[in-house]
Design a protein around this motif. Structure first.
Motif, PDB file in Angstrom:
ATOM      1  N   TRP A  17       0.848  -1.020  -0.365  1.00  0.00           N
ATOM      2  CA  TRP A  17      -0.173  -0.350   0.149  1.00  0.00           C
ATOM      3  C   TRP A  17       1.331   1.420   0.323  1.00  0.00           C
ATOM      4  N   TRP A  18       0.278   2.478  -0.243  1.00  0.00           N
ATOM      5  CA  TRP A  18       0.948   4.074   0.040  1.00  0.00           C
ATOM      6  C   TRP A  18       0.752   4.912   0.354  1.00  0.00           C
ATOM      7  N   ALA A  19       1.376   5.161   1.203  1.00  0.00           N
ATOM      8  CA  ALA A  19       0.871   5.991   2.177  1.00  0.00           C
ATOM      9  C   ALA A  19       1.821   7.081   2.764  1.00  0.00           C
ATOM     10  N   ARG A  64      -0.260  -4.783   4.471  1.00  0.00           N
ATOM     11  CA  ARG A  64      -1.272  -4.497   5.124  1.00  0.00           C
ATOM     12  C   ARG A  64      -1.302  -3.614   6.525  1.00  0.00           C
ATOM     13  N   PHE A  95      -0.165  -0.387   6.864  1.00  0.00           N
ATOM     14  CA  PHE A  95      -0.859   1.059   6.403  1.00  0.00           C
ATOM     15  C   PHE A  95      -2.039   1.213   7.592  1.00  0.00           C
ATOM     16  N   HIS A  97      -0.987   2.766  10.766  1.00  0.00           N
ATOM     17  CA  HIS A  97      -0.566   4.193   9.416  1.00  0.00           C
ATOM     18  C   HIS A  97      -2.769   4.613   9.903  1.00  0.00           C
TER      19      HIS A  97
END
Length: 122
Positions: A102-104, A111, A114, A117
């Protein structure tokens, strides 16, 4: 979730390529709760909004994902609280992700990272 949109921001607006994602904005047919898996290229099939099919991301400029989450009061028939989130990414950020990543906040994460986060951000 009440709404999701993806916008392409590029200072060189003269280029138009039907294959490249320009963006979309959509709402679910009713308020949805819990995790939602949404493609960068299009919203879920039963969502309503402005969508133009695309196959690739632009290497120019960047993209912004915006979402609105609200807590609905059935008795009052209004949204009591709205949360708006924004995440920015470039094509190379997303295209470089491995399956399950995932991108953040400018980094790739799995996962579990994320979810932690996201919980910390809310």
């Amino acid at each position: 979730m009440e709404e999701v949109s993806i916008r392409h921001i590029d200072d060189d607006a003269d280029r138009v390529d039907a294959e490249v994602l320009d963006g979309w904005s959509a709402r679910p047919p009713r308020a949805v709760a819990g995790e939602q898996e949404i493609s960068v290229y299009h919203p879920p099939e039963d969502w309503h909004g402005k969508v133009r099919p695309a196959r690739t991301l632009s290497a120019n400029g960047f993209y912004a994902v915006e979402f609105v989450i609200g807590r609905w009061s059935q008795e009052e028939r209004v949204t009591l609280v709205k949360y708006r989130g924004v995440n920015r990414f470039e094509a190379e950020d997303i295209e470089g992700l491995d399956p399950g990543e995932w991108w953040a906040d400018d980094e790739a994460m799995n996962r579990a990272e994320f979810q932690k986060h996201a919980d910390d951000a809310c």
